[in-house]
Design a protein around this motif. Structure first.
Motif, PDB file in Angstrom:
ATOM      1  N   VAL A 171       0.860  -1.185   0.000  1.00 34.48           N
ATOM      2  CA  VAL A 171       0.000   0.000   0.000  1.00 34.48           C
ATOM      3  C   VAL A 171       0.890   1.226   0.000  1.00 34.48           C
ATOM      4  O   VAL A 171       1.836   1.316   0.788  1.00 34.48           O
ATOM      5  CB  VAL A 171      -0.918   0.007   1.232  1.00 34.48           C
ATOM      6  CG1 VAL A 171      -1.743   1.297   1.281  1.00 34.48           C
ATOM      7  CG2 VAL A 171      -1.827  -1.213   1.229  1.00 34.48           C
ATOM      8  N   GLY A 172       0.622   2.175  -0.925  1.00 38.37           N
ATOM      9  CA  GLY A 172       1.352   3.428  -0.962  1.00 38.37           C
ATOM     10  C   GLY A 172       2.445   3.498  -1.997  1.00 38.37           C
ATOM     11  O   GLY A 172       3.136   4.514  -2.080  1.00 38.37           O
ATOM     12  N   ASP A 173       2.590   2.436  -2.822  1.00 39.74           N
ATOM     13  CA  ASP A 173       3.660   2.416  -3.828  1.00 39.74           C
ATOM     14  C   ASP A 173       3.218   2.878  -5.204  1.00 39.74           C
ATOM     15  O   ASP A 173       3.994   2.830  -6.146  1.00 39.74           O
ATOM     16  CB  ASP A 173       4.224   0.987  -3.963  1.00 39.74           C
ATOM     17  CG  ASP A 173       5.413   0.769  -3.032  1.00 39.74           C
ATOM     18  OD1 ASP A 173       5.672   1.651  -2.207  1.00 39.74           O
ATOM     19  OD2 ASP A 173       6.069  -0.275  -3.153  1.00 39.74           O
ATOM     20  N   THR A 174       1.980   3.317  -5.347  1.00 38.69           N
ATOM     21  CA  THR A 174       1.458   3.710  -6.649  1.00 38.69           C
ATOM     22  C   THR A 174       0.458   4.845  -6.462  1.00 38.69           C
ATOM     23  O   THR A 174      -0.195   4.928  -5.418  1.00 38.69           O
ATOM     24  CB  THR A 174       0.771   2.522  -7.351  1.00 38.69           C
ATOM     25  OG1 THR A 174       0.180   2.956  -8.587  1.00 38.69           O
ATOM     26  CG2 THR A 174      -0.319   1.924  -6.470  1.00 38.69           C
ATOM     27  N   PRO A 175       0.319   5.736  -7.446  1.00 38.04           N
ATOM     28  CA  PRO A 175      -0.737   6.747  -7.368  1.00 38.04           C
ATOM     29  C   PRO A 175      -2.108   6.187  -7.740  1.00 38.04           C
ATOM     30  O   PRO A 175      -3.122   6.860  -7.567  1.00 38.04           O
ATOM     31  CB  PRO A 175      -0.279   7.805  -8.382  1.00 38.04           C
ATOM     32  CG  PRO A 175       0.515   7.028  -9.383  1.00 38.04           C
ATOM     33  CD  PRO A 175       1.213   5.945  -8.604  1.00 38.04           C
ATOM     34  N   HIS A 176      -2.124   4.947  -8.260  1.00 40.04           N
ATOM     35  CA  HIS A 176      -3.376   4.357  -8.723  1.00 40.04           C
ATOM     36  C   HIS A 176      -4.141   3.708  -7.558  1.00 40.04           C
ATOM     37  O   HIS A 176      -3.537   3.195  -6.613  1.00 40.04           O
ATOM     38  CB  HIS A 176      -3.107   3.304  -9.791  1.00 40.04           C
ATOM     39  CG  HIS A 176      -2.345   3.824 -10.975  1.00 40.04           C
ATOM     40  ND1 HIS A 176      -2.901   4.695 -11.887  1.00 40.04           N
ATOM     41  CD2 HIS A 176      -1.070   3.605 -11.389  1.00 40.04           C
ATOM     42  CE1 HIS A 176      -2.002   4.988 -12.820  1.00 40.04           C
ATOM     43  NE2 HIS A 176      -0.886   4.350 -12.539  1.00 40.04           N
ATOM     44  N   ASP A 177      -5.457   3.716  -7.675  1.00 41.09           N
ATOM     45  CA  ASP A 177      -6.260   3.036  -6.659  1.00 41.09           C
ATOM     46  C   ASP A 177      -5.895   1.564  -6.581  1.00 41.09           C
ATOM     47  O   ASP A 177      -5.901   0.967  -5.499  1.00 41.09           O
ATOM     48  CB  ASP A 177      -7.750   3.169  -6.981  1.00 41.09           C
ATOM     49  CG  ASP A 177      -8.271   4.567  -6.746  1.00 41.09           C
ATOM     50  OD1 ASP A 177      -7.595   5.347  -6.044  1.00 41.09           O
ATOM     51  OD2 ASP A 177      -9.351   4.891  -7.275  1.00 41.09           O
ATOM     52  N   ASP A 178      -5.559   0.988  -7.733  1.00 37.36           N
ATOM     53  CA  ASP A 178      -5.374  -0.456  -7.805  1.00 37.36           C
ATOM     54  C   ASP A 178      -4.561  -0.763  -9.059  1.00 37.36           C
ATOM     55  O   ASP A 178      -5.005  -0.478 -10.172  1.00 37.36           O
ATOM     56  CB  ASP A 178      -6.749  -1.115  -7.887  1.00 37.36           C
ATOM     57  CG  ASP A 178      -6.723  -2.624  -7.767  1.00 37.36           C
ATOM     58  OD1 ASP A 178      -5.641  -3.216  -7.852  1.00 37.36           O
ATOM     59  OD2 ASP A 178      -7.805  -3.211  -7.603  1.00 37.36           O
ATOM     60  N   HIS A 179      -3.363  -1.318  -8.885  1.00 37.17           N
ATOM     61  CA  HIS A 179      -2.537  -1.706 -10.036  1.00 37.17           C
ATOM     62  C   HIS A 179      -1.987  -3.098  -9.778  1.00 37.17           C
ATOM     63  O   HIS A 179      -1.503  -3.388  -8.681  1.00 37.17           O
ATOM     64  CB  HIS A 179      -1.388  -0.720 -10.250  1.00 37.17           C
ATOM     65  CG  HIS A 179      -0.452  -1.129 -11.350  1.00 37.17           C
ATOM     66  ND1 HIS A 179      -0.852  -1.270 -12.659  1.00 37.17           N
ATOM     67  CD2 HIS A 179       0.868  -1.441 -11.321  1.00 37.17           C
ATOM     68  CE1 HIS A 179       0.186  -1.640 -13.394  1.00 37.17           C
ATOM     69  NE2 HIS A 179       1.237  -1.754 -12.604  1.00 37.17           N
ATOM     70  N   ASN A 180      -2.098  -3.980 -10.763  1.00 35.55           N
ATOM     71  CA  ASN A 180      -1.613  -5.347 -10.579  1.00 35.55           C
ATOM     72  C   ASN A 180      -1.142  -5.962 -11.885  1.00 35.55           C
ATOM     73  O   ASN A 180      -1.619  -5.598 -12.967  1.00 35.55           O
ATOM     74  CB  ASN A 180      -2.701  -6.217  -9.937  1.00 35.55           C
ATOM     75  CG  ASN A 180      -4.036  -6.123 -10.663  1.00 35.55           C
ATOM     76  OD1 ASN A 180      -4.178  -6.600 -11.777  1.00 35.55           O
ATOM     77  ND2 ASN A 180      -5.016  -5.485 -10.025  1.00 35.55           N
ATOM     78  N   THR A 181      -0.200  -6.889 -11.757  1.00 34.68           N
ATOM     79  CA  THR A 181       0.279  -7.669 -12.893  1.00 34.68           C
ATOM     80  C   THR A 181       0.514  -9.110 -12.450  1.00 34.68           C
ATOM     81  O   THR A 181       0.956  -9.376 -11.329  1.00 34.68           O
ATOM     82  CB  THR A 181       1.590  -7.117 -13.485  1.00 34.68           C
ATOM     83  OG1 THR A 181       2.573  -7.019 -12.449  1.00 34.68           O
ATOM     84  CG2 THR A 181       1.388  -5.764 -14.130  1.00 34.68           C
ATOM     85  N   TRP A 182       0.204 -10.040 -13.329  1.00 39.34           N
ATOM     86  CA  TRP A 182       0.463 -11.476 -13.171  1.00 39.34           C
ATOM     87  C   TRP A 182       1.253 -11.873 -14.411  1.00 39.34           C
ATOM     88  O   TRP A 182       0.702 -11.915 -15.509  1.00 39.34           O
ATOM     89  CB  TRP A 182      -0.858 -12.229 -13.074  1.00 39.34           C
ATOM     90  CG  TRP A 182      -0.787 -13.701 -12.781  1.00 39.34           C
ATOM     91  CD1 TRP A 182      -0.880 -14.303 -11.570  1.00 39.34           C
ATOM     92  CD2 TRP A 182      -0.663 -14.763 -13.741  1.00 39.34           C
ATOM     93  NE1 TRP A 182      -0.809 -15.670 -11.701  1.00 39.34           N
ATOM     94  CE2 TRP A 182      -0.674 -15.984 -13.026  1.00 39.34           C
ATOM     95  CE3 TRP A 182      -0.519 -14.803 -15.135  1.00 39.34           C
ATOM     96  CZ2 TRP A 182      -0.567 -17.230 -13.650  1.00 39.34           C
ATOM     97  CZ3 TRP A 182      -0.410 -16.042 -15.756  1.00 39.34           C
ATOM     98  CH2 TRP A 182      -0.433 -17.232 -15.020  1.00 39.34           C
ATOM     99  N   ASP A 195      -3.789  -5.234 -14.632  1.00 36.10           N
ATOM    100  CA  ASP A 195      -4.939  -4.480 -14.127  1.00 36.10           C
ATOM    101  C   ASP A 195      -6.244  -5.255 -14.304  1.00 36.10           C
ATOM    102  O   ASP A 195      -7.208  -4.758 -14.865  1.00 36.10           O
ATOM    103  CB  ASP A 195      -5.004  -3.101 -14.784  1.00 36.10           C
ATOM    104  CG  ASP A 195      -3.813  -2.231 -14.386  1.00 36.10           C
ATOM    105  OD1 ASP A 195      -3.285  -2.430 -13.271  1.00 36.10           O
ATOM    106  OD2 ASP A 195      -3.403  -1.374 -15.190  1.00 36.10           O
ATOM    107  N   TRP A 196      -6.199  -6.493 -13.846  1.00 34.86           N
ATOM    108  CA  TRP A 196      -7.338  -7.403 -13.751  1.00 34.86           C
ATOM    109  C   TRP A 196      -7.778  -8.015 -15.068  1.00 34.86           C
ATOM    110  O   TRP A 196      -8.293  -9.135 -15.061  1.00 34.86           O
ATOM    111  CB  TRP A 196      -8.551  -6.703 -13.127  1.00 34.86           C
ATOM    112  CG  TRP A 196      -8.403  -6.314 -11.716  1.00 34.86           C
ATOM    113  CD1 TRP A 196      -8.222  -5.058 -11.215  1.00 34.86           C
ATOM    114  CD2 TRP A 196      -8.436  -7.182 -10.565  1.00 34.86           C
ATOM    115  NE1 TRP A 196      -8.133  -5.094  -9.837  1.00 34.86           N
ATOM    116  CE2 TRP A 196      -8.271  -6.387  -9.423  1.00 34.86           C
ATOM    117  CE3 TRP A 196      -8.607  -8.568 -10.427  1.00 34.86           C
ATOM    118  CZ2 TRP A 196      -8.256  -6.917  -8.134  1.00 34.86           C
ATOM    119  CZ3 TRP A 196      -8.594  -9.093  -9.143  1.00 34.86           C
ATOM    120  CH2 TRP A 196      -8.422  -8.279  -8.020  1.00 34.86           C
TER     121      TRP A 196
END
Length: 330
Positions: free
Chosen positions: A234-245, A258-259
């Protein structure tokens, strides 16, 4: 017994974000395979909001009335209430479609899965994701080759995310909430579904704020034979939610971003999205409608693609081990 030509009577317990999303997934289809039989939430304000927005939806007086009206009960209430509602539905001969996690207590979750058998499933929408389908096709076609490593990264500007503010009381509590349970669990399911059982876990989680959920996790484990590294913060991005697989192999790499957005790595190292990729705001309703098709098959006792109770329990075991509440080193 549900007649093959009849829409499935789906009861909904919980009128929060997920309950309303599922409600919309049903109502947005012209010839939906399910109908909303009844909806209930213990909060009068939530019921009033649903009644005003969806006047045709039958509102129930309590959870028992939802069970009585339904072929299958969708449980979208906070985690601590899941098993009580699920057991009541099964006792009445209904099937269960539940949000994750199954329970807040692992021993209770294990006992429930042993009791329920194949009469339930869990709502991990990656089971119905178009983006995941694209990744699966690419992997089968040799885009990755022999997998060498998988990297899962999730990041949030803050937790809970702004649109979850109404549920912050439990979403930011260490007993029920946190991004590992709410978000990482989806990517653990995806890893399990595409690569194999999750095992050999080492992990640590940071809880720097007393009474609140984790703010960072790091883990290493294997999915089948593939080494996995997981990082979340938490706190490493300005985005509400960012993800990669991202899965890499001797022939190349593919990822889900991003899902919803399936991407392949170009020779220059950058990633290119699939031609038909769409953002999660557009992809999510499609996945939920496909989930509902699986709910119908599950309730009829037919083969389905949904996350099984056993798969969901395996994910929960790993989640709780990451958070330091379950057995480590699976």
């Amino acid at each position: 017994m549900l007649k093959p030509s009849s829409p499935l009577a789906l009861g909904i317990i919980g009128a929060g974000i997920m309950g309303e999303r599922m409600l919309n997934a049903v109502l947005d289809q012209e010839h939906a395979p399910v109908r909303v039989a009844a909806l209930w939430d213990p909060a009068p304000a939530a019921l009033a909001r649903i009644g005003a927005a969806f006047p045709a939806v039958p509102l129930a007086a309590d959870a028992a009335a939802v069970v009585a009206a339904s072929d299958c009960v969708y449980i979208a209430s906070p985690p601590a209430s899941h098993l009580g509602h699920a057991r009541a539905a099964l006792a009445a001969g209904r099937s269960v479609f539940c949000e994750k996690p199954l329970a807040v207590d692992l021993a209770e979750a294990r006992a429930f899965v042993a009791e329920a058998g194949d009469r339930g499933a869990v709502n991990f929408p990656f089971a119905s994701s178009l983006g995941v389908a694209a990744l699966t096709q690419w992997i089968a076609a040799g885009a990755v080759g022999a997998p060498r490593r998988l990297t899962v990264e999730v990041a949030f500007a803050r937790w809970p995310r702004p649109w979850q503010a109404d549920a912050a009381a439990w979403l930011d509590a260490p007993q029920e909430g946190g991004f590992t349970r709410e978000v990482v669990s989806h990517f653990l399911f995806l890893s399990r579904r595409l690569l194999g059982p999750l095992h050999d876990l080492t992990a640590r989680a940071a809880f720097p704020e007393p009474g609140r959920s984790e703010r960072a996790v790091e883990a290493a484990f294997r999915a089948g034979d593939v080494p996995v590294v997981l990082r979340g913060r938490v706190g490493d991005t300005p985005h509400d939610d960012h993800n990669t697989w991202t899965i890499e192999g001797e022939a190349g790499a593919v990822r889900l971003r991003d899902w919803a957005i399936a991407e392949r790595r170009r020779p220059d190292g950058s990633f290119e999205a699939a031609p038909d990729a769409m953002p999660n705001e557009r992809a999510r309703p499609i996945a939920l409608r496909r989930q509902l098709d699986g709910v119908v098959r599950m309730t009829r006792g037919e083969p389905h693609h949904l996350a099984t109770l056993a798969e969901a329990l395996e994910v929960q075991e790993v989640v709780e081990a990451i958070l330091g509440r379950g057995p480590a080193g699976r």
